[in-house]
Design a protein around this motif. Structure first.
Motif, PDB file in Angstrom:
ATOM      1  N   UNK A  97       0.829  -1.212   0.000  1.00 38.66           N
ATOM      2  CA  UNK A  97       0.000   0.000   0.000  1.00 38.66           C
ATOM      3  C   UNK A  97       0.857   1.253   0.000  1.00 38.66           C
ATOM      4  N   UNK A  98       1.911   1.231   0.807  1.00 40.47           N
ATOM      5  CA  UNK A  98       2.795   2.399   0.854  1.00 40.47           C
ATOM      6  C   UNK A  98       3.443   2.631  -0.501  1.00 40.47           C
ATOM      7  N   UNK A  99       3.829   1.537  -1.145  1.00 43.86           N
ATOM      8  CA  UNK A  99       4.441   1.638  -2.466  1.00 43.86           C
ATOM      9  C   UNK A  99       3.492   2.375  -3.416  1.00 43.86           C
ATOM     10  N   UNK A 100       2.226   1.920  -3.430  1.00 40.44           N
ATOM     11  CA  UNK A 100       1.242   2.551  -4.329  1.00 40.44           C
ATOM     12  C   UNK A 100       1.076   4.024  -3.966  1.00 40.44           C
ATOM     13  N   UNK A 101       0.992   4.301  -2.664  1.00 40.52           N
ATOM     14  CA  UNK A 101       0.808   5.685  -2.216  1.00 40.52           C
ATOM     15  C   UNK A 101       1.955   6.567  -2.678  1.00 40.52           C
ATOM     16  N   UNK A 102       3.168   6.063  -2.554  1.00 45.03           N
ATOM     17  CA  UNK A 102       4.329   6.880  -2.932  1.00 45.03           C
ATOM     18  C   UNK A 102       4.380   7.108  -4.444  1.00 45.03           C
ATOM     19  N   UNK A 103       3.982   6.074  -5.190  1.00 45.76           N
ATOM     20  CA  UNK A 103       3.954   6.239  -6.658  1.00 45.76           C
ATOM     21  C   UNK A 103       2.934   7.308  -7.047  1.00 45.76           C
ATOM     22  N   UNK A 104       1.792   7.261  -6.375  1.00 48.76           N
ATOM     23  CA  UNK A 104       0.752   8.257  -6.658  1.00 48.76           C
ATOM     24  C   UNK A 104       1.266   9.655  -6.310  1.00 48.76           C
ATOM     25  N   UNK A 105       1.972   9.740  -5.207  1.00 46.28           N
ATOM     26  CA  UNK A 105       2.532  11.026  -4.779  1.00 46.28           C
ATOM     27  C   UNK A 105       3.459  11.576  -5.852  1.00 46.28           C
ATOM     28  N   UNK A 106       4.306  10.695  -6.363  1.00 45.06           N
ATOM     29  CA  UNK A 106       5.247  11.114  -7.401  1.00 45.06           C
ATOM     30  C   UNK A 106       4.484  11.629  -8.623  1.00 45.06           C
ATOM     31  N   UNK A 107       3.439  10.896  -9.007  1.00 45.53           N
ATOM     32  CA  UNK A 107       2.686  11.253 -10.210  1.00 45.53           C
ATOM     33  C   UNK A 107       1.967  12.594 -10.016  1.00 45.53           C
TER      34      UNK A 107
END
Ligand code: ADP
Length: 634
Positions: A97-107
């Motif tokens: 979940x954190x991985x997805x959250x961080x990717x979204x943050x980057x985007x």
């Protein structure tokens, strides 16, 4: 704080929570497979939790009451296994979940940056830089937690449901007793959720205010130090900082209260159950094992209830951030620069201003007032005039930093706005007063915007800009990073680097804002020589501050109050244009050789002949009714 970034109109603010939340979740779509994996792991975690509660009954009844030795072996083993699975799958779930959250943050950061960087100059003038930075750095962070918070919410609900199943399976009657208090737990859930969202929004605003303040203080540090106002500025910062603290404390209090109230409601349930359940065991209608299994499940339920409220808080904060971020991404109030379709590839032939007027704000007097002018290839034009005459504005219209409200500007016979903006800007070299250099190597500063230049090209440009020798004397030559390890450049050196940068760009049209004030005469002389090299074989429009520039130019344009009031050669203007003569005697003959801005509000009929703009070709010839025309236009 009101700014151009207060972008959400009332309609935008009314976007429903659900729509806002759905939109946040939309960013997680590309990571669906990972989210499914996380959800699977989450289901297992929830099941493990229920299984642990279920095990309490055999543990109690078989080990403690029946003294079953076999049970003594398998029940602790099973418990260990369950715990192991729970911990393992929770790691999988949380990390994914954190991985997805961080990717979204980057985007999101990327999307926001791209939106902002393409906005027109006007936007940057109306908005504090700190505010923009805050949007990109702080506001997006909270959105990142939207999906993890939702998953957390689901996980806690699932855990609760599975525990409720255990509770009912163990004792239906008792279970009713326990769950009777559940609705009471929902009121604080909703109430505190709302409050958290409001506080979340305010917190983000405060954070932005602080960024604005810091940005202002650090970039104005010279003034702060010169006026020795460190303490006063400190107080200003302290005030903002305290406001943020107050808000954060309110947030913490709301968050604490929210989980505490829910826990209290839970405690009430347990108290009721202990009393009634204990009564049943004492009366013999239930076993202690069943009862403790039931209580274990019930106790375990309070953790998800508490976390449910934390997840809700996170979601509310995410919604508050989302409102601010999407406010920028969607805002119809901010227009991306209008791009044309025609790539500008041929060299400069002609620039034609046709009756151009421009005002920074509609309610202001025009900064440029019906300017007409034609510049031919190879011409060297010098702009002079008192401060505020409109010289900078005039040159800023050429790369379309601003678009005029009236009239047209044609480049090589085509309106500027029909050109692909990037090709237009790349075909113009601008050397302005601010000498801005990036915090990268000298080579990268010189080649800025041009990736595939050979070392020879760079050195040739640096030599022509009289920068090569001082660059070579730096510790790492062309690889020296500006601003690092004490590498400080003098004003003249910086200027020569920007000249080298313009030389590398090699555009046929050059816009130059001469600035000499900061240079001593030796530095000035070298910069002057560098500029001569830069201007060689190019069309140039120079906001002139030097006698040599004026003497060497093909045409001098005298500007006043947004109009071209005279044009011609130096000698012609000296005799025919009193404003020019005045500018000349006041500044140009003073030390520093600068025919620079003056705040002297030179008399409007300075040239006695008024606006000259409409006469495009003529040399220093004036309309005899000029003064009257000028009056009329004011
Ligand atoms: P000059 O370069 O001759 O000193 P400018 O072109 O900078 O003159 O300014 C012309 C007029 O436009 C002035 O009245 C100035 O106050 C106004 N002006 C310049 N820049 C801005 C801006 N970014 N926003 C609003 N008004 C501006």
């Amino acid at each position: 704080m009101s700014s151009a970034l207060d972008l959400q109109g009332p309609e935008e603010r009314k976007v429903s929570n659900l729509a806002l939340f759905k939109r946040c979740l939309g960013y997680f779509k590309p990571y669906m497979s990972r989210i499914i994996l996380a959800t699977g792991a989450m289901l297992i975690v929830a099941a493990c939790q229920a299984a642990a509660a279920y095990l309490v009954q055999p543990a109690m009844d078989d080990i403690f009451l029946n003294k079953d030795k076999e049970a003594l072996l398998y029940i602790p083993l099973l418990f260990l296994l369950i715990t192991f699975a729970k911990v393992g799958f929770r790691v999988v779930q949380n990390f994914t979940m954190q991985y997805c959250g961080l990717k979204v943050l980057e985007k999101l950061r990327d999307e926001l940056y791209r939106k902002i960087i393409y906005l027109p100059m006007k936007f940057y003038e109306d908005t504090q830089v700190g505010m923009l930075m805050s949007r990109i750095i702080n506001d997006v962070v909270v959105i990142r937690s939207s999906m993890p918070a939702l998953v957390m919410l689901i996980r806690q609900i699932l855990t609760m449901v599975s525990l409720i199943v255990v509770v009912f399976y163990r004792d239906v009657e008792l279970a009713f007793f326990a769950v009777i208090v559940l609705p009471a737990a929902f009121y604080p859930f909703i109430y505190f959720g709302r409050r958290m969202r409001k506080l979340g929004r305010k917190g983000q605003e405060k954070l932005a205010d602080i960024s604005v303040l810091l940005q202002e203080i650090f970039s104005g540090i010279r003034v702060v130090k010169a006026f020795a106002t460190e303490d006063e500025e400190g107080e200003r910062f302290d005030k903002e900082n305290k406001r943020l603290l107050k808000l954060s404390l309110k947030q913490t209090m709301a968050s604490e209260l929210s989980s505490s109230v829910m826990e209290f409601v839970g405690g009430l349930g347990i108290a009721l159950v202990l009393w009634y359940g204990g009564l049943q065991v004492i009366e013999g209608s239930s076993t202690p094992g069943t009862f403790f299994s039931f209580v274990a499940a019930l106790v375990m339920m309070y953790d998800p209830i508490k976390k449910l409220s934390a997840a809700n808080n996170d979601i509310q904060k995410a919604l508050a951030g989302a409102e601010r971020v999407f406010g920028i991404i969607d805002s119809p109030l901010i227009q991306v620069e209008q791009d044309g379709h025609y790539p500008l590839e041929e060299p400069f032939r002609e620039l034609d201003f046709q009756n151009v007027s421009f005002a920074y704000n509609t309610e202001d007097l025009p900064a440029l007032d019906r300017i007409s002018l034609r510049v031919k290839a190879g011409e060297k034009i010098a702009l002079v005039g008192p401060s505020g005459a409109g010289k900078t504005t005039f040159v800023n219209l050429i790369p379309r930093f601003y678009d005029p409200q009236h009239g047209a500007i044609l480049l090589n016979g085509r309106p500027l706005n029909e050109y692909v903006l990037a090709t237009l800007r790349r075909s113009i070299s601008i050397v302005s007063q601010d000498n801005f250099l990036f915090n990268v190597s000298i080579r990268d500063n010189i080649t800025y915007g041009h990736n595939n230049l050979s070392e020879e090209d760079v050195i040739r440009a640096a030599k022509a800009a009289y920068a090569h020798d001082f660059i070579m004397s730096l510790p790492e030559g062309y690889d020296t990073v500006i601003g690092e390890r004490g590498v400080k450049l003098s004003g003249g050196q910086k200027q020569r680097l920007t000249i080298a940068r313009a030389l590398v760009k090699n555009s046929s049209l050059l816009i130059l804002d001469e600035a000499t004030s900061a240079l001593d005469s030796e530095a000035e002389r070298i910069v002057q020589k560098a500029l001569e090299n830069l201007m060689k074989n190019r069309t140039s429009i120079v906001i002139a501050h030097r006698l040599s520039t004026i003497l060497r130019s093909d045409r001098i344009l005298v500007m006043e109050r947004g109009r071209i009031v005279a044009q011609g050669k130096h000698q012609e203007l000296l005799s025919s244009c009193p404003l020019y003569a005045k500018l000349y005697t006041m500044q140009f003959r003073a030390p520093g050789d600068g025919l620079t801005d003056t705040d002297d509000d030179a008399e409007s009929a300075a040239c006695g002949n008024g606006p000259f703009g409409s006469d495009r070709e003529g040399p220093a010839a004036y309309r005899s009714d000029g003064a009257a025309v000028m009056e009329e236009t004011r």
